[in-house]
Design an enzyme around this catalytic site. Structure first.
Site, PDB file in Angstrom:
ATOM      1  N   ARG A  95       4.165  -4.213  -1.137  1.00 49.81           N
ATOM      2  CA  ARG A  95       4.757  -5.544  -0.926  1.00 49.81           C
ATOM      3  C   ARG A  95       3.829  -6.426  -0.093  1.00 49.81           C
ATOM      4  O   ARG A  95       3.721  -7.633  -0.323  1.00 49.81           O
ATOM      5  CB  ARG A  95       6.118  -5.420  -0.204  1.00 49.81           C
ATOM      6  CG  ARG A  95       7.222  -4.887  -1.099  1.00 49.81           C
ATOM      7  CD  ARG A  95       8.438  -4.491  -0.272  1.00 49.81           C
ATOM      8  NE  ARG A  95       9.007  -5.575   0.487  1.00 49.81           N
ATOM      9  CZ  ARG A  95       9.522  -5.446   1.709  1.00 49.81           C
ATOM     10  NH1 ARG A  95       9.550  -4.277   2.317  1.00 49.81           N
ATOM     11  NH2 ARG A  95      10.020  -6.480   2.328  1.00 49.81           N
ATOM     12  N   ASP A  98       9.504   4.122   1.193  1.00 50.89           N
ATOM     13  CA  ASP A  98       9.333   2.824   1.865  1.00 50.89           C
ATOM     14  C   ASP A  98       7.876   2.640   2.275  1.00 50.89           C
ATOM     15  O   ASP A  98       7.337   1.538   2.166  1.00 50.89           O
ATOM     16  CB  ASP A  98      10.247   2.699   3.084  1.00 50.89           C
ATOM     17  CG  ASP A  98       9.891   1.467   3.896  1.00 50.89           C
ATOM     18  OD1 ASP A  98      10.057   0.354   3.372  1.00 50.89           O
ATOM     19  OD2 ASP A  98       9.379   1.612   5.028  1.00 50.89           O
ATOM     20  N   SER A 109      14.211  -1.659   3.383  1.00 52.17           N
ATOM     21  CA  SER A 109      13.003  -1.116   4.017  1.00 52.17           C
ATOM     22  C   SER A 109      13.316  -0.722   5.461  1.00 52.17           C
ATOM     23  O   SER A 109      13.047   0.403   5.893  1.00 52.17           O
ATOM     24  CB  SER A 109      11.897  -2.183   3.979  1.00 52.17           C
ATOM     25  OG  SER A 109      10.866  -1.875   4.872  1.00 52.17           O
ATOM     26  N   HIS A 162      14.351  -2.747  15.858  1.00 51.72           N
ATOM     27  CA  HIS A 162      13.406  -3.099  14.791  1.00 51.72           C
ATOM     28  C   HIS A 162      13.509  -4.592  14.506  1.00 51.72           C
ATOM     29  O   HIS A 162      14.597  -5.153  14.509  1.00 51.72           O
ATOM     30  CB  HIS A 162      13.757  -2.311  13.520  1.00 51.72           C
ATOM     31  CG  HIS A 162      12.594  -2.142  12.602  1.00 51.72           C
ATOM     32  ND1 HIS A 162      11.778  -1.027  12.613  1.00 51.72           N
ATOM     33  CD2 HIS A 162      12.084  -2.959  11.649  1.00 51.72           C
ATOM     34  CE1 HIS A 162      10.829  -1.151  11.706  1.00 51.72           C
ATOM     35  NE2 HIS A 162      10.990  -2.320  11.104  1.00 51.72           N
ATOM     36  N   LYS A 191      14.301   3.461   6.999  1.00 51.69           N
ATOM     37  CA  LYS A 191      13.550   4.115   8.083  1.00 51.69           C
ATOM     38  C   LYS A 191      14.473   4.454   9.243  1.00 51.69           C
ATOM     39  O   LYS A 191      14.374   5.514   9.845  1.00 51.69           O
ATOM     40  CB  LYS A 191      12.443   3.183   8.595  1.00 51.69           C
ATOM     41  CG  LYS A 191      11.272   3.107   7.645  1.00 51.69           C
ATOM     42  CD  LYS A 191      10.178   2.240   8.205  1.00 51.69           C
ATOM     43  CE  LYS A 191      10.561   0.784   8.178  1.00 51.69           C
ATOM     44  NZ  LYS A 191       9.658  -0.095   7.467  1.00 51.69           N
TER      45      LYS A 191
HETATM   46  N1  URA Z   1       9.970  -4.635   8.680  1.00 49.47           N
HETATM   47  C1  URA Z   1      10.091  -3.598   7.818  1.00 49.47           C
HETATM   48  O1  URA Z   1      10.052  -2.439   8.206  1.00 49.47           O
HETATM   49  N2  URA Z   1      10.266  -3.888   6.523  1.00 49.47           N
HETATM   50  C2  URA Z   1      10.331  -5.135   6.045  1.00 49.47           C
HETATM   51  O2  URA Z   1      10.514  -5.311   4.854  1.00 49.47           O
HETATM   52  C3  URA Z   1      10.195  -6.219   6.954  1.00 49.47           C
HETATM   53  C4  URA Z   1      10.018  -5.937   8.278  1.00 49.47           C
END
Ligand code: URA
Length: 441
Positions: free
Chosen positions: A168, A161, A183, A82, A187
């Site tokens: 956001r 989230d 965040s 990620h 996940k």
């Molecule tokens: N990727 C995400 O999933 N969340 C964030 O806050 C920033 C990048």
């Protein structure tokens, strides 16, 4: 307990308890707390920060706001990656088929664009018919069958989230270490992979503009992942200019295909190889990064990664012909060169402005419900340290609306600083953060 008091508490820089954080996350997930109160709270967090304990509690509350995926039916060590968000950041689409083609299962959950940054799910939708909403059964089957599946955040995976992310995105509350860490990690904790590789971006196109903040974010995420029993690595990579040359959605997919065909830009390939190496290392497939790199380079040379990408596109309903004929990907009807206002070297690129220019063209969301235009984007001709003459193209805009094209042009011109001296070029990769150390490269 009530939301007004909790917003006030954060406004006054006080620390929130686990119960208070659970109250906020539960209330917002169940629609009992309205967007305007959550927005005020998020802004107070951006201004006054959260402690490490608050961040950990925020992460756990979001991870358990929905289902926790059970991927035990997938054979082997499952890896995921990620990014904290960048401009032109398309590495997921390159490294996932590379790693999968070596037999390591990639069970990946990706996001949509956020703020000035792009998202893998939006990019993948450039393939007609492609779907990122698979059932858990289908997701598991695809990973078992072809070693690769990429899904969006399902309605019930870290739903807190999902709602907060969308809020956001449109309330200028993205660039905060605690909000980004919680965040991403909520996940990743909910989505069941064994190994997590984090690409933590640093620089003008990242949410963290300086190295110290990026390092703090990397350490925070690695600590959360490790405590949850996942092998977690963070690689801190440069975002002082777009990664590769393509910024947008379909245009980035084209560059992915070029890279998988051995004709991609060096910076993009290098960052992808590096991240993929840590995925292989975490999976136990190799014991050194050097060994990982050799295996990964071969997947490009012998086209197994490209073929895996085509299989993956077809397995999720997309037309794999587009992988072998990327000219089929639709591009904006207006093609316009942004010319340099002077002679010199490219000294600086305000990369977030390039991301915003792409977003303004229609490539990103302006409100929570905006529909994005996958065919618009920007091709960067001049990167940091390049020599440029007056009126030479700095970038090409692909647009579908002339008013938006003009606005994007202004942003791109403002993003570039052209000067007499050649600047120092930042490295592609700064450091690797593991559970016990930081290795500076
Ligand atoms: N990727 C995400 O999933 N969340 C964030 O806050 C920033 C990048």
């Amino acid at each position: 307990m009530n939301m007004y008091d909790l917003i006030n508490k954060k406004k006054n820089k006080e620390e929130l308890s686990k119960e208070e954080i659970n109250y906020i996350i539960e209330g917002y997930t169940k629609d009992e707390i309205p967007d305007y109160q959550m927005s005020a709270f998020l802004m107070a967090v951006c201004l006054n920060k959260m402690t490490q304990e608050e961040t950990a509690n925020f992460t756990l509350a979001m991870a358990s706001s929905g289902d926790i995926l059970d991927l035990s039916a997938i054979k082997g060590v499952k890896v995921d990656k990620h990014s904290t968000g960048g401009v032109g950041d398309k590495t997921s689409l390159i490294l996932s088929p590379m790693v999968a083609s070596l037999g390591v299962p990639v069970a990946k959950m990706s996001g949509r664009g956020l703020g000035h940054t792009g998202g893998t799910i939006d990019k993948l939708e450039s393939f007609p018919g492609f779907s990122t909403s698979l059932t858990t059964e289908q997701f598991i089957k695809n990973v078992n069958d072809i070693k690769l599946a990429i899904v969006g955040q399902t309605a019930n995976l870290a739903p807190a989230d999902k709602k907060i992310y969308a809020l956001r995105d449109v309330t200028a509350t993205v660039d905060n270490i605690s909000l980004i860490a919680s965040s991403i990690m909520s996940k990743k904790l909910a989505s069941g992979s064994d190994v997590i590789v984090l690409d933590v971006k640093t620089g003008s196109g990242a949410f963290m503009k300086n190295y110290e903040d990026s390092l703090a974010l990397a350490k925070e995420m690695v600590q959360i992942g490790t405590l949850a029993g996942k092998t977690t690595y963070a690689v801190i990579t440069d975002m002082n200019q777009p990664l590769g040359r393509a910024v947008g959605n379909a245009i980035e997919v084209k560059e992915v295909i070029e890279t998988l065909s051995g004709k991609g830009p060096e910076d993009l390939l290098e960052v992808s190889l590096n991240l993929a190496s840590y995925m292989l290392l975490g999976s136990g497939k190799v014991i050194t990064v050097k060994e990982a790199r050799q295996l990964l380079e071969k997947t490009i040379e012998n086209k197994t990664a490209l073929d895996k990408f085509a299989k993956f596109i077809a397995s999720q309903g997309g037309d794999s012909e587009f992988v072998y004929h990327p000219e089929l990907l639709k591009m904006g009807s207006i093609c316009y060169d942004v010319k340099s206002p002077g002679d010199g070297y490219v000294q600086k690129i305000r990369t977030d402005e390039i991301g915003m220019a792409s977003s303004l063209l229609g490539g990103g969301r302006v409100t929570k419900d905006s529909k994005i235009d996958l065919s618009v984007g920007i091709y960067i001709h001049k990167k940091l340290g390049d020599k440029v003459s007056k009126n030479e193209p700095l970038a090409t805009i692909y647009a579908n609306d002339d008013k938006k094209r003009k606005e994007a042009k202004k942003r791109i011109i403002n993003a570039y600083s052209i000067g007499r001296d050649k600047p120092l070029i930042p490295p592609y990769i700064y450091s690797i953060v593991t559970k016990d150390k930081v290795v500076h490269l």
